[in-house]
Write an enzyme that holds these catalytic residues in place. Sequence first.
Site, PDB file in Angstrom:
ATOM      1  N   CYS A   1       0.865  -1.174   0.000  1.00 53.00           N
ATOM      2  CA  CYS A   1       0.000   0.000   0.000  1.00 53.00           C
ATOM      3  C   CYS A   1       0.902   1.225   0.000  1.00 53.00           C
ATOM      4  CB  CYS A   1      -0.871  -0.019   1.258  1.00 53.00           C
ATOM      5  SG  CYS A   1      -1.858   1.468   1.469  1.00 53.00           S
TER       6      CYS A   1
ATOM      7  N   GLU B   1     -11.859  -0.420  -7.235  1.00 57.85           N
ATOM      8  CA  GLU B   1     -12.613  -1.289  -6.312  1.00 57.85           C
ATOM      9  C   GLU B   1     -13.980  -1.664  -6.891  1.00 57.85           C
ATOM     10  OE1 GLU B   1     -11.896  -2.892  -3.479  1.00 57.85           O
ATOM     11  OE2 GLU B   1      -9.835  -2.153  -3.494  1.00 57.85           O
TER      12      GLU B   1
END
Length: 271
Positions: free
Chosen positions: A73, A152
């Site tokens: 991340c 997403e």
Amino acid sequence: MDNRPIGVFDSGLGGLTAVKQLLRQLPEEDIIYFGDTSRLPYGSRSRETIRRYAISDVNFLLSHNIKRIIVACGTVSAVALELLRERYRIPIQGVIDAAVPAAAAATKNGRIGVIGTAATVRSNAYAKLLATTAPSAETLAVACPLLVSLVENGRWSADDIVVKTVLNEYLAPILDFGADTLILGCTHYPLLADAIRTLTDGKLTLIDPGAEAAKCLAEQQLADGSKAESGRNGSLKLYVSDTDDGFAERARSFLDMDVTGLCQQVDIDRY
Ligand code: DGL
């Protein structure tokens, strides 16, 4: 030799960019992946919140007797990596220190663009490391807050009109700047790599920080002898903190492998 799993985490799908590279390069390793889908996006949150989330993510992975962690991340790598390394003894690989040397090696004209979340760009983490690794290079960082939601939601096709419109807006300053290399500074963005290549006529060399972090981890394991036994078949387990809601299907599509039965929900508040 060490057959314990490698732990990888992100807020959602993005860290699968590191997993994809691990599966290719280290097929004998077991991988535990955590996507913090109930708390994403991380990139629009405060430093304190991101750090708190990162600690619980690592605590969860540690409950699986892992040998190493990839912080897959960009946002956590930008604002919490030092804290995690101070707090835990386990080797922790971030994505920024992996991506920057790759970008420095790739650029020919010394102009490197970075796209990332608002928190990553605000932290200046890429610019600071580029300034020491490639002092003669010039960099421009652009925050792209809408891209994580697109990914997403499975919207990463180069033909998708919304994807095109949003990317065109974010990439315009990078192209004006004359970058020849672009660090996809949020691990969700490599899922948009085909769309970015199409929209920029292949003018930019794209750097995938998740994949670079996986390569660094493989080198470290070679150096310290902590690889899993060669010839064994590694395994993959996926955990998410919200109901699946299409995560496994999107993971299947991105990893191009059958993930049936591999994805479970976890209550991250317990960690
Ligand atoms: N994929 C993550 C990153 O690399 C987090 C994105 C988000 O949740 O905002 O920054």
